[in-house]
Scaffold this active site. Structure first.
Site, short mmCIF file in Angstrom:
data_model
loop_
_atom_site.label_atom_id
_atom_site.label_comp_id
_atom_site.label_asym_id
_atom_site.label_seq_id
_atom_site.Cartn_x
_atom_site.Cartn_y
_atom_site.Cartn_z
N ASP A 1 -90.24 -9.10 4.05
CA ASP A 1 -89.41 -9.23 5.25
C ASP A 1 -89.21 -10.71 5.53
O ASP A 1 -89.28 -11.52 4.61
CB ASP A 1 -90.06 -8.50 6.43
CG ASP A 1 -89.03 -7.95 7.41
OD1 ASP A 1 -88.13 -8.72 7.80
OD2 ASP A 1 -89.11 -6.78 7.80
N GLY B 1 -88.38 -12.61 0.03
CA GLY B 1 -88.38 -12.37 1.46
C GLY B 1 -86.98 -12.37 2.01
O GLY B 1 -85.99 -12.44 1.27
N HIS B 2 -86.87 -12.32 3.33
CA HIS B 2 -85.58 -12.25 4.01
C HIS B 2 -85.18 -13.59 4.62
O HIS B 2 -84.23 -13.65 5.39
CB HIS B 2 -85.61 -11.18 5.09
CG HIS B 2 -85.74 -9.78 4.56
ND1 HIS B 2 -85.76 -8.67 5.37
CD2 HIS B 2 -85.87 -9.32 3.29
CE1 HIS B 2 -85.89 -7.58 4.62
NE2 HIS B 2 -85.96 -7.96 3.36
N GLY B 3 -85.90 -14.65 4.30
CA GLY B 3 -85.54 -15.97 4.79
C GLY B 3 -86.27 -16.32 6.07
O GLY B 3 -87.22 -15.67 6.48
#
Length: 295
Positions: free
Chosen positions: A144, A166-168
């Site tokens: 995430d 990940g999502h940054g």
């Protein structure tokens, strides 16, 4: 020092060392004694801080080297002032790895977080209602957001952080469940994103209110990132108005590669219009244009 979440061996419960957990007694000595016991155990030990209770502690120093591999159940920092956390390895949390809530003044450095890209809701850092938080010189792999800056946050700094998978690094989601959320003065600098689904992200949910302002992403390196720069004000819902204002956002010094054709994606809510009925007066420089009144 190495921390793993979810592996049990020798259980060391702070309650066994005299902690009260009543929110008023000073449990500092109990925590220090429990840490010493866990640190000096052979093999692997788990430091247990029971849920559902409030522990008051001050001026604690959990340090090594330890003869045991330390395991901590639920790493959550609540209402801490002038916190320093450094040199930790955290793996495979069932949810967010490090939660920071209602803290003022915290420095996290040399933190290594490792979770698979396919693991849901495993934010590296989940920050809310906090100010003056610094995350530096750290490596975050998660399923995430590497860092999620939520409502009630101000003066959040991330520097020399490597993110991926990940999502940054995200500001938001803001306005979830119709709430009023505010975030200001976030500075992300000298960070690297490696094969993440997003790089610098701001996300707001339609139906909520508040603002995200004075957000800066500076000197960012990208390696095959799907959405290097993204503002999504329709997060989770299409074509609905948002009342969370995003302003004073700066992107500076981005370089690297994008995994998609759209390197910059700014979705700032649907188009809006105005309607006037039996209104009198003048307007100047409005977006949208207000018809029916004198400009």
């Amino acid at each position: 020092m190495r921390l793993n979440v979810g592996i049990e061996n020798i259980l060391v419960n702070v309650m066994q060392f005299g902690a009260h957990g009543d929110g008023t007694s000073d449990d500092s000595q109990a925590f220090a004694s429990a840490w010493d016991s866990a640190c000096n155990a052979g093999g692997m030990s788990t430091l247990v801080v029971p849920a559902g209770q409030s522990f008051m502690v001050t001026k604690l120093n959990f340090s090594g080297p330890c003869t045991a591999q330390i395991n901590i159940q639920v790493l959550f920092f609540h209402a801490c002032n002038n916190l320093i956390v450094r040199n930790l390895e955290i793996s495979n949390s069932p949810q967010s790895h490090v939660c920071v809530n209602m803290c003022n003044g915290a420095t996290f450095s040399h933190i290594s977080i490792n979770a698979p890209a396919t693991s849901p809701n495993t934010d590296g850092f989940d920050i809310s209602d906090s100010s003056n938080i610094l995350i530096q010189d750290s490596n975050i792999k998660s399923g995430d957001d590497c860092i999620a800056v939520n409502g009630g946050c101000s003066f959040i700094n991330a520097t020399r952080v490597t993110c991926g998978p990940g999502h940054g690094i995200s500001v938001g989601s803001l306005g979830r469940s119709g709430e009023r959320d505010t975030v200001s003065d976030v500075y992300v600098q000298n960070c690297t994103f490696i094969e993440t689904s997003n790089g610098a992200r701001i996300k707001t949910v339609p139906g909520g209110s508040g603002y995200a302002k004075h957000i800066t992403f500076d000197q960012i390196i990208l390696q095959n990132v799907k959405n290097p720069i993204i503002i999504d004000q329709n997060y989770g819902v299409d074509n609905e108005a948002t009342n969370v204002e995003v302003s004073f956002v700066t992107y500076r010094g981005f370089r690297g590669t994008s995994a998609s054709d759209v390197a910059i994606n700014l979705v700032c809510g649907p188009s809006i219009d105005s309607t006037c009925k039996n209104a009198h007066g003048t307007v100047t420089n409005t977006i949208p244009n207000v018809s029916g009144l004198t400009n």
